[in-house]
Design a protein around this motif. Structure first.
Motif, short mmCIF file in Angstrom:
data_model
loop_
_atom_site.label_atom_id
_atom_site.label_comp_id
_atom_site.label_asym_id
_atom_site.label_seq_id
_atom_site.Cartn_x
_atom_site.Cartn_y
_atom_site.Cartn_z
N LYS A 47 0.86 -1.20 0.00
CA LYS A 47 0.00 0.00 0.00
C LYS A 47 0.88 1.23 0.00
CE LYS A 47 -3.55 -2.29 2.67
NZ LYS A 47 -4.22 -2.33 3.97
N PRO A 48 0.46 2.29 -0.68
CA PRO A 48 1.25 3.52 -0.67
C PRO A 48 1.34 4.09 0.75
CG PRO A 48 -0.76 3.81 -1.98
CD PRO A 48 -0.75 2.42 -1.46
N SER A 49 2.49 4.68 1.07
CA SER A 49 2.66 5.28 2.40
C SER A 49 1.79 6.50 2.53
CB SER A 49 4.12 5.60 2.67
OG SER A 49 4.66 6.33 1.63
#
Length: 117
Positions: free
Chosen positions: A114-116
């Motif tokens: 997942k993107p930060s």
């Protein structure tokens, strides 16, 4: 999965045998080279030698999880994804420990994909 510096840290109990370290290394390598290169920190006498900030922590054993909780600020802990696995000796000695390790690695990979925020 691209995992950069500061993405994941692995916490191990101090004094792991070469066989246990080999198991951990092979398990991390199965998740790709970036995770295989994640820093590994030993917890000795309930204390971390250093407590780097990361997006995720793979923690081998409850004692290491408690040490992480004592060393890192609450704000860092609340943002991090912490995955608990059995201590390496427990993973070597039982099938249930191996299953829990694979489940922990799967959870870790999902969190890091997942993107930060």
């Amino acid at each position: 999965m691209a995992v950069g510096t500061g993405e994941c840290v692995v916490l191990l109990p101090a004094g792991c045998s070469p066989r246990e370290l080999d198991l951990v290394g092979r398990a991390l390598m199965s998740c790709g080279p970036a995770l295989a290169r994640a820093p590994r920190i030993e917890v000795s006498n309930g204390h971390l030698s250093k407590a780097p900030e990361a997006r995720a922590y793979l923690v081998f054993g409850e004692a290491q999880a408690h040490a992480l909780g004592r060393e890192l600020p609450a704000a860092v802990l609340s943002r991090a994804h912490i995955v608990l696995a059995d201590e390496p000796s427990g993973v070597l000695s039982s099938g249930a420990g191996k299953r829990r390790l694979w489940n922990a690695l799967r959870s870790l990979r999902r969190a890091l994909s997942k993107p930060s925020e």
